[in-house]
Design a protein around this motif. Sequence first.
Motif, PDB file in Angstrom:
ATOM      1  N   SER A 147      26.436  53.143 -76.039  1.00 39.67           N
ATOM      2  CA  SER A 147      25.744  52.031 -75.374  1.00 39.67           C
ATOM      3  C   SER A 147      24.959  52.497 -74.145  1.00 39.67           C
ATOM      4  O   SER A 147      23.926  51.914 -73.812  1.00 39.67           O
ATOM      5  CB  SER A 147      26.740  50.931 -75.003  1.00 39.67           C
ATOM      6  OG  SER A 147      27.697  51.431 -74.087  1.00 39.67           O
ATOM      7  N   ILE A 148      25.410  53.547 -73.481  1.00 40.45           N
ATOM      8  CA  ILE A 148      24.668  54.082 -72.330  1.00 40.45           C
ATOM      9  C   ILE A 148      23.352  54.688 -72.813  1.00 40.45           C
ATOM     10  O   ILE A 148      22.292  54.441 -72.223  1.00 40.45           O
ATOM     11  CB  ILE A 148      25.521  55.105 -71.553  1.00 40.45           C
ATOM     12  CG1 ILE A 148      26.722  54.402 -70.919  1.00 40.45           C
ATOM     13  CG2 ILE A 148      24.684  55.819 -70.495  1.00 40.45           C
ATOM     14  CD1 ILE A 148      27.738  55.341 -70.295  1.00 40.45           C
ATOM     15  N   ASP A 149      23.403  55.485 -73.882  1.00 40.14           N
ATOM     16  CA  ASP A 149      22.173  56.050 -74.452  1.00 40.14           C
ATOM     17  C   ASP A 149      21.215  54.938 -74.868  1.00 40.14           C
ATOM     18  O   ASP A 149      20.006  55.029 -74.625  1.00 40.14           O
ATOM     19  CB  ASP A 149      22.491  56.928 -75.668  1.00 40.14           C
ATOM     20  CG  ASP A 149      23.193  58.219 -75.304  1.00 40.14           C
ATOM     21  OD1 ASP A 149      23.066  58.671 -74.154  1.00 40.14           O
ATOM     22  OD2 ASP A 149      23.884  58.773 -76.177  1.00 40.14           O
TER      23      ASP A 149
ATOM     24  N   ILE B  41      16.446  54.401 -64.282  1.00 42.47           N
ATOM     25  CA  ILE B  41      17.160  54.571 -65.552  1.00 42.47           C
ATOM     26  C   ILE B  41      18.662  54.522 -65.309  1.00 42.47           C
ATOM     27  O   ILE B  41      19.409  53.854 -66.025  1.00 42.47           O
ATOM     28  CB  ILE B  41      16.743  55.895 -66.233  1.00 42.47           C
ATOM     29  CG1 ILE B  41      15.266  55.843 -66.629  1.00 42.47           C
ATOM     30  CG2 ILE B  41      17.633  56.183 -67.443  1.00 42.47           C
ATOM     31  CD1 ILE B  41      14.684  57.198 -67.020  1.00 42.47           C
ATOM     32  N   GLY B  42      19.111  55.222 -64.252  1.00 39.28           N
ATOM     33  CA  GLY B  42      20.528  55.221 -63.919  1.00 39.28           C
ATOM     34  C   GLY B  42      21.038  53.833 -63.594  1.00 39.28           C
ATOM     35  O   GLY B  42      22.115  53.434 -64.042  1.00 39.28           O
TER      36      GLY B  42
ATOM     37  N   PRO C  17      21.175  61.728 -61.156  1.00 44.56           N
ATOM     38  CA  PRO C  17      21.367  63.023 -61.844  1.00 44.56           C
ATOM     39  C   PRO C  17      22.012  62.871 -63.226  1.00 44.56           C
ATOM     40  O   PRO C  17      21.630  63.561 -64.175  1.00 44.56           O
ATOM     41  CB  PRO C  17      22.279  63.809 -60.896  1.00 44.56           C
ATOM     42  CG  PRO C  17      22.036  63.201 -59.551  1.00 44.56           C
ATOM     43  CD  PRO C  17      21.789  61.736 -59.827  1.00 44.56           C
ATOM     44  N   ALA C  18      22.953  61.945 -63.351  1.00 47.26           N
ATOM     45  CA  ALA C  18      23.590  61.730 -64.658  1.00 47.26           C
ATOM     46  C   ALA C  18      22.591  61.137 -65.649  1.00 47.26           C
ATOM     47  O   ALA C  18      22.579  61.504 -66.829  1.00 47.26           O
ATOM     48  CB  ALA C  18      24.803  60.817 -64.515  1.00 47.26           C
TER      49      ALA C  18
ATOM     50  N   LEU D 222      19.111  61.650 -70.337  1.00 48.90           N
ATOM     51  CA  LEU D 222      17.752  61.554 -70.869  1.00 48.90           C
ATOM     52  C   LEU D 222      17.310  62.903 -71.446  1.00 48.90           C
ATOM     53  O   LEU D 222      16.754  62.962 -72.538  1.00 48.90           O
ATOM     54  CB  LEU D 222      16.781  61.089 -69.790  1.00 48.90           C
ATOM     55  CG  LEU D 222      15.333  60.872 -70.239  1.00 48.90           C
ATOM     56  CD1 LEU D 222      15.242  59.775 -71.294  1.00 48.90           C
ATOM     57  CD2 LEU D 222      14.461  60.524 -69.051  1.00 48.90           C
ATOM     58  N   ASP D 223      17.594  63.990 -70.721  1.00 49.09           N
ATOM     59  CA  ASP D 223      17.251  65.332 -71.221  1.00 49.09           C
ATOM     60  C   ASP D 223      17.936  65.606 -72.556  1.00 49.09           C
ATOM     61  O   ASP D 223      17.341  66.183 -73.469  1.00 49.09           O
ATOM     62  CB  ASP D 223      17.646  66.408 -70.204  1.00 49.09           C
ATOM     63  CG  ASP D 223      16.755  66.423 -68.979  1.00 49.09           C
ATOM     64  OD1 ASP D 223      15.676  65.790 -68.999  1.00 49.09           O
ATOM     65  OD2 ASP D 223      17.146  67.077 -67.984  1.00 49.09           O
TER      66      ASP D 223
END
Length: 145
Positions: free
Chosen positions: A3-5, A23-24, A32-33, A38-39
């Motif tokens: 769900s976070i993705d 986004i965070g 940073p997380a 995302l990366d």
Amino acid sequence: MDSIDEEIIRCVLRNARSTYAEIGKAAGLSAPAAKRRLDRLVSTGAIRGFTAIVDPQTLAWRTEAFVEVYCRGNPTPGELRQALEGTPEVVEACTVSGAADAVLHMLARDITHLEQAIQRVRATAPVERTESVIVLSRLIDRPRL
């Protein structure tokens, strides 16, 4: 994919220029997380790229058509996509069932511009012929989810 993705993807779909902090915040993560997640989505191919969506009206591209594409041989969807990517008037392309191999949604300035763009599509390696219909008016135009 969790769900976070999914929230990260929703955020960048709304605005591909979202900051890592934005986004965070949307996903309940630190900046940073969010960057790491995302990366990872990019490196795994879940997100294939970021793009600008240009309003065709600002380009004065008001002539619209749907074009059926019939191919020689049996090109893969990837080969067909690669052949069509260089035609900016193609704003959407889908492989389809039925007699046609693909259907394109095309936008152009006017009929002459549309004809030139269709000619460029016909000149690509896998395309044998096309059949076109020009849009007269939009009856329903819902945003996509």
